[in-house]
Structure formats: C-alpha cells, structure tokens
Enzyme design. Structure first.
Site, PDB file in Angstrom:
ATOM      1  N   GLU A 108      -3.202   7.664   1.351  1.00 37.56           N
ATOM      2  CA  GLU A 108      -1.760   6.644   2.128  1.00 37.56           C
ATOM      3  C   GLU A 108      -1.207   7.176   2.085  1.00 37.56           C
ATOM      4  OE1 GLU A 108      -3.199   2.858   1.257  1.00 37.56           O
ATOM      5  OE2 GLU A 108      -1.503   1.951   1.779  1.00 37.56           O
ATOM      6  N   ARG A 123      -3.478  -7.271  -5.460  1.00 32.45           N
ATOM      7  CA  ARG A 123      -4.149  -7.000  -4.894  1.00 32.45           C
ATOM      8  C   ARG A 123      -5.622  -7.666  -6.082  1.00 32.45           C
ATOM      9  NH1 ARG A 123      -7.368  -7.170  -0.536  1.00 32.45           N
ATOM     10  NH2 ARG A 123      -5.573  -6.345   0.566  1.00 32.45           N
ATOM     11  N   GLU A 144     -13.042  -1.601   2.614  1.00 34.87           N
ATOM     12  CA  GLU A 144     -13.200  -1.665   1.639  1.00 34.87           C
ATOM     13  C   GLU A 144     -14.655  -2.635  -0.012  1.00 34.87           C
ATOM     14  OE1 GLU A 144      -9.535  -2.633   1.410  1.00 34.87           O
ATOM     15  OE2 GLU A 144      -9.029  -1.257  -0.699  1.00 34.87           O
TER      16      GLU A 144
END
Lengths: 474, 759
Positions: free
Chosen positions: B226, B304, B706
């Site tokens: 990423e 998160r 995920e």
C-alpha cells in the site's frame, strides 16, 4: 564449457559458467517467464521445474528448485518448465482441476504448484492424496490457505486413481501420460533426442571448481557468487541401486539423494524409521537433490542425516587416490564446520552395522514448522535392550553444540542399567552436561536444552510405551 | 467453465512486472541500505563502486530533483537518508548498473562512514522517552469512574502481539520507462497507484500528469504494497530520468524481508471489569504500537485499533487509548486487518482470563456480551442488526459445539501426550476507510462496437479476485456473458485520484462505480430502442446477449444494438464516481458513523497439542460468516480460507525477532516460517450466512478481504486451552505468536525453575 540439454522441446546450449543458476538461464537467456523468483533459497517453490534424466529407454523426472540448480550439471538432461507442460489454447486436466476449485489467487506460486503435481503424476505408481500433498511440501502459497489446493488434490486423485491402477511398465507409461493429458505429446520423443546428445557421465563441470554433490545449501548461502563460479559435480544419480548390504554392514554411496534414501526398499527394510521420518527433512524438490554426502560434509550442527546416522554408530569411508580410510562418523566432526578430511580426500561411502535383534531406533526432529524447516533440535537414539537390561545405546543430538553431537557419557551411563524412569532422568542430567546450545532464531539456549530432554523422553516413550509411564518422565 | 485470468495463472502466462520484456538497455538497480538501526551518516565513498564493472551511476539524496519525502499521511520519511540512520535496511541511495550481478558486486564496494548510536526497539521504551509518531488518541464511552465501582471482578494484565511479514510471493518491484517530453511511465507492484503517482511527482519535481502509473496485477500484497511499494517506484523514476534509460528494481527476498515494513507489533495493558454474572461493565486499555522509524500508515492503523478495541462486544464504559511509538525498526505498515487484529487479541485475552478467574465458560461471557441491535460502539455508531449474534448462535448449533466440546473433554481425560483445545472467535469488522475522504472510487466503461466491454477502475487485482467481481457486476447490469468483458490494468490516466485497494472496500466501491457507469450506458441503449420502437423503457430487457421487448425477443442482439447505437452517434462510454454515502467521523469528539456497515461471523477452532514436544496442529476451523449476498461464492470462500490461515500464522509460527542492535533475525525464508500445506488446518468449513439487508455493496454483497483474518486468533486460544488441559491452572503470558518454543517453555516452566535454582 559448453552444456547441451533439452529445454521443453528445444535443444539448448549454454556457454555460461557451470554455477550459473538454471532459474536465471530459463528466465533471462531463454525468456521463459513462467518460472518465478520467490526466494532463491529453495524455500518457496515458485521456481519448481522438472529435471528429466535418461535411464535406459525412459526418462526419470523429478521436481527440483531451479534456483538451486547449476546449469553446468545439465548436460544431456531434459528440463521442463510450465511452458513445456502447457497445451495451446486449453488447460491440461491438472490445470483444469485446479481452476475448478479456484486454487490460484494471485498466480505467482501457481506454475510451481502445477510442476510439482506433474512431477508426482509422472512418477507415482499408485496415486494417493497423502503422497500428492507430500509432493507439494516445497510449495508455499500465501493466498489460498491451501484449502482449495487440497480440494483440487482430491479431485485430481479421484479423476486418475483408477487409470493409474492399469499402468504397466516404465516404457509404456509415458504414452499413457500423454493420452491422459498429463504432459504433451512431445515427451514421447525426448528419450531418443537425449540419446542423440552426448551424455557426459558425471562428475563433470570444471575440474578446478568447488566440489558439490547436490549443492542445495551452497546456492542458499552464496547465490550472488554462483553466476561466474566453476564447479565440479559429483555423481548424485542412480545411487539407489548401489546401496548394498554386505556381511553385517549396510553401505550407502555418499552421492545418494535424500529422496533415494527415503524410498530405498533395501534401506527402509533395515531402518523402517526412514520411511516414518524422512518426510520431515526439507521438501520434495530439495530431497530430490540434496545428498547424504553433501549433508554430512556440509557439517551443519543441525544436519538431519548426520544426526540420524551418528546414533547408528555409522562410519564414513574416505578416499584419496584409491587409498581409503574408515573413521567413525562421530570422529569425523572436529569443530564447527571442521572435519577430519584431508586435502584431496573425498567421502565415498557411509556404512553402518545392521541393527541386531532387540535393537531399537528412533529419530526426533523438532522445528517451528513441522515440514520444510530446519530443526531447533533433532536427535536419534539407538538402544539394545535384552532381559530388562540396556545392553548398549547411542544418542546423538543436533542444535546443541558446534557439531552434530554424539553424547558419549549419556550412553555410557545407561549401559547395564534397568529401564526405569529414575535411570532415564539421571541420564538426562548427564546429557545436559554434554551440550552447550546457543540462542538464535531457532530457539533460546534454554529452549534447546529443554528440547534435548524432551527428545530423550520421546525416544524412550516411543520405543518402550509399555514399560514407562509418561507421567513419570514429564 | 469461464475463461478467466485464472487460466493464464495456471499456465504461468500471467505477466508480473519482473516478467516484462524490457528494452535491452534497461538499467538494473540495487539499493544501498543502512547497516545500522541508529546513527549518523557522515560520508559515502562511492568511488570504487562507480569504477566497478557495468556500473552506470549512483544516486544519493542530493541527486533528488524534487522533495526527498515519501510520507503520505505525515511527511517524516525520506526516500534516501540525508544524515540520520533510523533502521537497518533504510535506503541511502541506489546503484544503477547494466545487470543485477554488476549492481550487487558494486554494492559491496560502497564505503559508508557513520557513527552508530543505541537504538530503541521497544514501543514502551519509546513512549517513556516521548518518542511518538503523533499524539496519542482516546476513544471513550460511558463513565469509567463510576463503572469500576459496580464491577464484582476486575482483571488487569498485559498483552503482546508480534510483527508479521506479509510474504507476498512476488517481492517489491518497479520499472520506469521514459515517455515523450519527459513523461515517466511507471509499472509498479502497488496497491496504491495514485500514491505512487503523487509521490514520484513530488520526488521528481514534476506535475502529476507527467507520471503515468500502470498496475496489471500483484503477486500478493496483503497491505504490504500500500505505502511500502512507493519508494521503489520513485527510485526507478530517478534513475530513468537521470541516466535517460529504462530502469528496473526488484528486491531480493532477503532485501524485502530486511527493508520493508510489517504488521505492527503491539504491547498493551488492559483493565476489564465484570459483574458477577459475567456481564462486562468496563474496559480500559492502553495500546503501545511499535510504529518503526517513520509514520507510514501507522496513525491510520492506530485509529482502527481504537475502532475495534471492543470487537464484537457491547461494553457500556470504555476508555481506549493508543500511542504510535517511534522506534528504530522498519516503518511498520498496513497488513490485512489494519490494527484490528491487534485490538481484538487484547480483549479476547481479557475475556479468556476473566472466564478462568470467574470459573465461567468463555463461551458464556462471550455470548452474554455480544453486541446487539441498537447497542452503541465506543465511537458512537449504532448497531443496526443482530447478525453477529445470529452467526455466533448458528456456529454453535450448525457445528454441534456442545458435542464437540464433550468429545474433546473425553479425549483429554484419556490422553496425556496429546491434548486437544477448542475455541470460539467472534469477529466484527467495520467496512470503509476510517479516513472518510478515501471512500470514493471511479470506473470508466467502454462498450466497443463489436459488443465487447473494457472496464478500468481504481481497484488493483492482487489475487483477491476484484477483477472477477467487477466483471460480474458489469455482466449483471448488461446481462452479458462474462467473457465479453475485460478488466483493464489499473492506470492513473484512466482512473485518477484513486484510493488504495485496501480496507476490504475496493470491490464495494469500485463495483458500485462500475454499476453506475454501466447503468448510464444501459439507459442510453434503452432510450435508443425506446425511440426506435416507441416502446416504453420499462418494457425493455436485455437477457443472454439479446434484447427483449415486452418479453418478446427483438431483432437486436447485444452486438447489433451496440452497432446501431454507435451509428446514432451516442456515446458508448461512461465514467462514474462513487462515494460511500452517510459516513462521517469527527476526530475532535472521536464519534461518528465511520463505517458503511460491519462484517461479522464466528469461528470454532480445534487443535491438537503435542505436550511432549510443544508442537501443535490445527485440526479444523469451522466458520459461520456474514457474506451479505455473495457476488462470487468461490472467490469469497477463497478469501475466507486464505485470510484465516494468515491469521493463524500470525498467532502461531510467524515469529519476527530482532537482536539487541535491531537486526531482524527472521530475514530469510529459512528462518521466517509461514503456514505450509501441512500446517494449514486439515479442515476449513465455511458456512455462508447470507442476508440481503446490506445495500452498500454492489448487489447486496459484502466486503471480504480483511475480516476473516481475525478468525485466526481463535487458534491462539485453542492452543492455550489445550495447554491448560495438560497443566490446569497454568499461567500463560498473553503473547502472540504462541510459538512451539513458548508453548514448551510455558508447559515446563516448573522444570526450568527447578533447574535454575535447584542446584
């Protein structure tokens, strides 16, 4: 040095240094990009190809890691990459059965997996799911979690199982493989084509080069240097037939591959432990290349074969200019990576006394991952036990010293003793004084020390489950 | 069987960047990297390396024409070291050579003069020294003070979880080819083409339109490509421009393992309060995230972690704080779950500990506290349904949990050298980027005059099957067979300003964009027919490549219709943009409806432990998972299975250790072990809990990438339970991965203590 071999269906020659890795030859010189570079240490299987050797009139194919294979060793061979298996415009049955289960996600490991499966299909006598999974023990996949691959394995086996039961001899076998779409038709013409190439008998390569027998560890440690390296190759083929039982000894040629050891009926009949445990040694493609002699001479303190044969009180037969010298394997190791091997002397044979009646043998290997991993500690134990008395025993352990360790004091203490828990616990105390493990990524020294104890307990509990109680030893 | 990209995978014909046929004069790059974790670089002597055979040049920080800066969220990461050495493997520069061997040889001739300092590797040490990547954040709900007073039982403990290597089979790589007028074409193995484009533009001092990034496919990524893919692309751009030749950089496995960021290790302290009947009343947790040397995505990951600090449970009083700590390790980065697994592992550990202390079944505490409809998450979002509870109950009934438990208890009573363990792992994972602005995607759809369709989106295919899902969406809208549809490479000139393919949301968002674009074209087609036939639009239907009017087959096939529409001078292309509606998050109050929806499910894991050797085997994992209405069940099942096994790897054998000077000891595949075909569970069963209530994914589908990773956490507790079956009351430190070494050392801790002090 010019090397000629058949790559898929094409005769190719290489003028490169003997050590030039086949993986780079395939990708860079031949522009065949289906063979992938995943790790260059034989640990992922993305570069798996098939290595075919002419044996009389048929070809013996083995899945091998092309990253660990020297082009200099390929004179007169048949090399098969994924491109050599493909059928134009369609999928072959193995590929189709993988596709049906979506057993490929990112696709990077896939050609290696197809090759490993094909290697198995080309050599299997009787198909079994268990053995096909073993054929995939050298292929990592990070996407699928292997579940879809295992489903494909099931469907491949069920599709072909019955067909295989009708297979006849090796000569006609390839016709069936072609008929069933395992490999393309051109495979039928390869034996004749190989016969037409001068098949230099190994040892070949450059006489002044480093001597290798398999070389699976050499490439892992030094691949950067291999491109321009000269190598001398020892004969590591077809040694299985030379394994010999003579008088009270079993003789094994140093060039015997681990796979040949694993599958030698002669050997496994005297040492059934081999069939049970050699599947834990590296992976199928590496077992196809790594040799007994290479493993012994490489002198890793954790070498599985060294540990295995140490406890059998094996001897090595060394040769220099037709003079031979026989020494005990335990005396072969002097210090870390230091051997009792004179300049010019070569390891030719390993021999061990055939196990007598009432002699029991057991091998343990403990690693983070059960398969394709280097042991944290491994250990072998041989014991003669008669009339409730230990007549003789030998214990070896790897990962606990600078060399593959033979634990003299442990064995000496046990001789003449009864088989009792207290005795074993005392002996473990002695074993502890004989080793000096170091901490590394495979475990702390405390862990390795504990593992040695656990291995010893495992030896006894496995060999004498009726005589000992686990609770007394744990 | 549909011909698909999987065919080219199976034939080894799928092209990855390292497989591309490049011009003969392509330069091969090698990275000069820091040999120390902390220090100051004083001088680089490149003389001997430059004179080495085949070397074309060497580029260092001073050679960067634009900004020497990589950071996407926080600008704290240099492309090349200027002075400060911050981790082993940090790029200092590149050698450009005619071939890989020359580059490697020259690398050994680089002489670095540096001063080595003592590094910091433990996030708690960094925290004490106030070495933080950003100020800590806290999510709060309820009233902690009064809550503790109501608790009958309070548990406090520490939990650790380790780093994890992505181990995508294809290592990091990039190629830059020079275009017209200084344009740079970049082929990058990235999940984030726009990030590459933006960063390269800034490094090169060029406008973004001069940089075209193209991504065909990735050989695995899992978050590791990423932000971490960007640097390598920038290096090839630098070399290509500087030496006026194409440039290629492919990291070797050892380099990839040494240089690139991994899943963040966390160390956490928690306090959990319960009523005597097992209701969780209060939860306080402090997360110390090991961020590594620079921010990368650490702050977003940290966020998160806070979002998922309560996993699937409703806890009325929560205070969760997290700090991203700066250490001298690789910049840790995104990895499937993005901080969620680390959070869930802490609470699950706390629940297991509470069950033990209170003499409860874990299952009873779990079930009693599962989040229900109208409950609120600590970040203020309300739960809209009871899917989590339903999945949990279905797992118990569908897989005969009670019977399984009984069987295991019986087995354990009669076995000493082998013990079995069982666990239940519920998950609840929010779908959407927690940075609201990233929740947008676009699609460009062309229908060609022969009826074939080409689609470009911002989604990157990395094995997760997003391209197949995009095809399915278009095929459903057009009622067209899937082989007429092609998904093009992800390219910044066809899909601009894209969000990374991450957060499990690429299929949702790009799929919705594809749907909008296809609907736009479909509307034009229908308008055309309606005009020609004077039939109302709602009487028209396309079915199996044919046009039906009032249920009757017309003379138009798909192909002839497309041709006629083209002749009428109507556009057969559409570009659409999708922004996930109704999501917001206020970072000041740390409250908001941050997610489009949640994905839930429950896994039952069974393991067998070898009590003599400390090794274990995962026998089975049975999962009830919430798929919405799966677009492509085979793809989705593959995602569950693959994510699960990665999750199991994280808590078991995937073990990254550093030595005292910060060197990663697991820097080869001989030392870093991921699950192989034998280690993977013998059996994985996935039960599709389908529900049509989610309208956020295309055709009511749900995100998949995920969430199933976190089922893997169940393996940890199953092993722990097997250990306790062998040694009841055993004190097992909560520390993942639970390697065979840790297992054995814990099982025999008394023996070890005796030995230490007994002599």
């Amino acid at each position: 040095m010019t090397i000629s071999f058949i790559l898929n269906n094409t005769l190719v020659t290489s003028e490169l240094s003997a050590g030039y890795p086949l993986l780079d030859f395939i990708r860079n010189e031949q522009n065949l990009k289906g063979t992938k570079i995943g790790c260059r240490e034989g640990d992922c299987g993305a570069c798996t190809i098939l290595l075919g050797t002419l044996v009389e009139n048929h070809i013996d194919y083995k899945a091998v890691n092309s990253c660990l294979l020297a082009t200099g060793e390929l004179q007169g061979k048949h090399i098969v990459t994924i491109e050599g298996i493909n059928k134009s415009g369609e999928l072959i049955p193995v590929q189709q059965l993988l596709a049906d289960e979506r057993a490929s996600q990112c696709g990077f490991c896939t050609p290696g997996i197809v090759n490993s499966i094909t290697g198995y299909m080309l050599t299997a006598i009787e198909l079994s799911e268990e053995k096909l999974i073993e054929a995939l023990d050298g292929n990592l996949c990070r996407c699928t979690g292997y579940t879809s691959i295992k489903r494909s394995v099931e469907s491949i086996i069920s599709t072909f199982r019955e067909k295989y039961s009708a297979l006849q001899d090796k000569e006609t076998r390839m016709q069936a493989m072609v008929d069933w779409g395992i490999v393309p038709e051109y495979f039928l013409s390869i034996p004749e084509k190989l016969k037409a190439i001068e098949n230099k008998v190994s040892p070949s390569g450059d006489s002044e080069g480093k001597i290798i027998a398999g070389g699976t560890d050499l490439y892992v440690q030094h691949y950067d240097e291999m491109y321009t390296k000269n190598l001398t190759f020892l004969n590591i083929e077809q040694n299985i037939s030379k394994i010999e039982i003579k008088d009270t000894y079993c003789y094994i040629p140093a060039g015997t591959s681990v796979d040949e050891l694993y599958h030698s009926e002669k050997l496994t009949s005297v040492l059934p432990e081999i069939s049970k445990t050699f599947g834990l040694i590296s992976s199928t493609p590496i077992r196809n290349r790594a040799t007994l002699g290479g493993n012994l001479v490489n002198a890793s303190p954790i070498a599985d074969l060294a540990i295995f044969f140490l406890a059998l009180n094996a001897e090595v037969i060394l040769e220099k200019e037709s003079k031979t010298r026989i020494i005990a394997l335990k005396d072969f190791y002097l210090d870390y990576k230091k051997l009792d091997l004179n300049e010019g002397e070569r390891l030719i044979w390993l021999r061990f006394s055939l196990p007598k009646k009432n002699t029991f043998f057991h091998f343990e290997k403990i690693s983070k991952r059960l398969h394709l991993d280097i042991a944290s500690v491994n250990s072998a134990f041989s014991i003669s036990y008669e009339n409730d008395i230990i007549k003789d025993c030998s214990l070896s352990a790897g990962g606990v010293a600078a060399i593959p360790k033979y634990l003299e004091n442990f064995s000496r203490y046990l001789i003449g003793k009864e088989l009792k828990s207290e005795v074993i616990l005392n002996a473990i105390g002695i074993a502890r004084t004989e080793v000096m493990p170091i901490s590394d990524i495979r475990g702390s020294k405390e862990y390795k020390s504990l593992l040695l104890e656990q291995c010893i307990i495992a030896h006894f509990l496995t060999l004498f489950p009726e005589k000992l109680k686990a609770e007394d030893l744990l | 069987m549909i011909k698909d990209f999987i065919h080219s995978h199976l034939k080894g014909e799928s092209v990855f960047i390292d497989d591309m046929n490049l011009p003969k004069n392509t330069l091969i790059l090698a990275v000069i990297a820091s040999p120390v974790a902390a220090g100051v670089l004083k001088n680089i002597d490149t003389k001997e390396a430059l004179a080495s055979d085949g070397v074309i040049g060497i580029l260092l920080a001073d050679d960067i024409p634009g900004e020497n800066e990589l950071g996407n969220i926080i600008q704290d990461e240099k492309l090349f070291v200027e002075n400060e050495l911050e981790f082993i493997g940090q790029p200092i520069g590149i050698i450009a050579a005619e071939n890989a061997q020359s580059a490697k040889k020259a690398l050994k001739k680089i002489k670095l003069d540096f001063e080595e300092h003592t590094g910091i590797f433990d996030p708690r040490d960094a925290y004490k020294k106030n070495l933080l990547i950003a100020p800590p954040r806290t999510f709060q709900m309820g009233n902690m003070k009064s809550a503790w007073e109501k608790c009958d039982v309070i548990i406090e403990d520490r939990v650790d979880s380790g780093m994890q290597e992505h181990l995508y089979l294809e290592t990091q790589n990039a190629v830059t080819i020079l275009g017209d007028n200084g344009k740079l074409f970049i082929y990058s193995s990235t999940q984030s083409p726009t990030a590459v484009q933006r960063t390269v533009a800034s490094v090169m001092g060029l406008p973004m339109h001069q940089i075209e990034v193209d991504v065909l496919r990735l050989g695995g990524a899992f978050g590791g490509k990423e932000d971490q893919a960007t640097a390598w692309a920038a290096m090839t751009a630098l070399a290509a421009q500087k030496f006026n030749r194409p440039a290629k950089l492919v990291l070797g496995r050892h380099e990839d393992l040494t240089y690139t960021g991994k899943r963040h290790a966390y160390s956490s302290d928690y306090k959990l309060g319960l009523s005597k009947d097992g209701k969780i009343l209060a939860y306080e947790v402090m997360f110390y995230q090991n961020g590594g040397a620079s921010a990368d995505l650490s702050t977003a990951i940290l966020e998160r972690t806070l979002f998922h600090s309560t996993n699937s449970y409703y806890i009325p009083n929560v205070s969760a704080t997290a700090a991203s700590c700066k250490t001298n390790l690789v910049p840790n980065t995104a990895y499937r779950g993005f901080g969620g697994p680390q959070a869930m592992f802490v609470l699950e550990s706390a629940i297991h500990r509470a069950a033990e202390v209170m003499n409860f079944e874990v299952l009873d505490i779990q079930r009693k506290n599962l989040i229900k409809k109208d409950d609120t998450f600590p970040y203020g979002m309300k739960v809209l349904d009871n899917h989590g509870l339903h999945c949990f109950d279905r797992a118990l009934s569908h897989y005969n949990y009670d019977k399984k438990k009984q069987k295991i208890d019986d087995y354990n009573r009669t076995h000493t050298l082998k013990k079995k363990g069982l666990s239940l792992m519920p998950i609840c994972f929010g779908i959407s980027f927690t940075s609201t602005f990233l929740n947008q995607a676009s699609a460009l759809v062309h229908v060609y005059t022969d009826g074939s369709v080409g689609i470009s989106t911002g989604a990157v295919e990395m094995g997760q099957g997003v391209n197949r899902k995009m095809k399915l969406v278009a095929s459903k809208v057009f009622s067209l067979s899937i082989d007429k549809i092609k998904i093009e490479s992800t390219n910044t000139t066809r899909a601009a300003n894209t969000s990374p393919t991450a957060a499990s949301s690429a299929a949702d968002m790009n799929g919705n964009a594809v749907k909008i674009a296809c609907d736009m074209i479909l509307e034009r087609l229908k308008d055309f027919i309606s005009e020609k036939t004077q039939q109302k639009v709602d009487t028209l239907e396309i079915k199996n490549n044919h046009i039906f009017i009032n249920g009757e087959k017309s003379h138009w096939s798909w192909k002839s219709l497309v041709w006629d529409v083209y002749f009428s001078r109507t556009s057969l292309s559409a570009q659409a943009h999708y922004a996930t509606p109704n999501i917001f998050f206020d970072k000041k109050t740390e409250k908001g409806d941050a997610f489009a929806y949640h994905v839930v499910g429950t896994a039952i894991t069974e393991v067998t432990l070898d009590t003599l050797r400390g090794q274990y085997h995962i026998d089975s994992v049975e999962i009830v998972h919430d798929f919405g209405e799966s677009l492509d069940p085979l793809t989705d099942r593959g995602q569950v299975e693959g994510a699960l096994v990665q999750g199991i790897g994280w808590v078991t054998i995937e073990d990254i250790q550093h030595n005292s000077v910060g060197r990663n000891l697991a820097d080869t595949l001989a030392t870093y072990k991921i699950p192989d075909i034998y280690f993977a569970p013998d059996k994985i069963d996935v039960d599709f809990y389908e529900n049509p209530e989610n309208s956020k994914g295309p055709f009511n589908s749900k995100a998949i990438g995920e969430p199933p990773f976190m089922y893997g956490i169940g393996a940890y507790f199953a092993i722990e339970n097997a250990m306790k079956a062998f040694r009841p009351g055993l004190d097992i430190p909560a520390s993942a991965p639970l390697t065979p070494e840790k297992v054995l050392m814990t099982l025999y801790q008394e023996k070890l203590l005796y030995k230490k002090y007994g002599h």
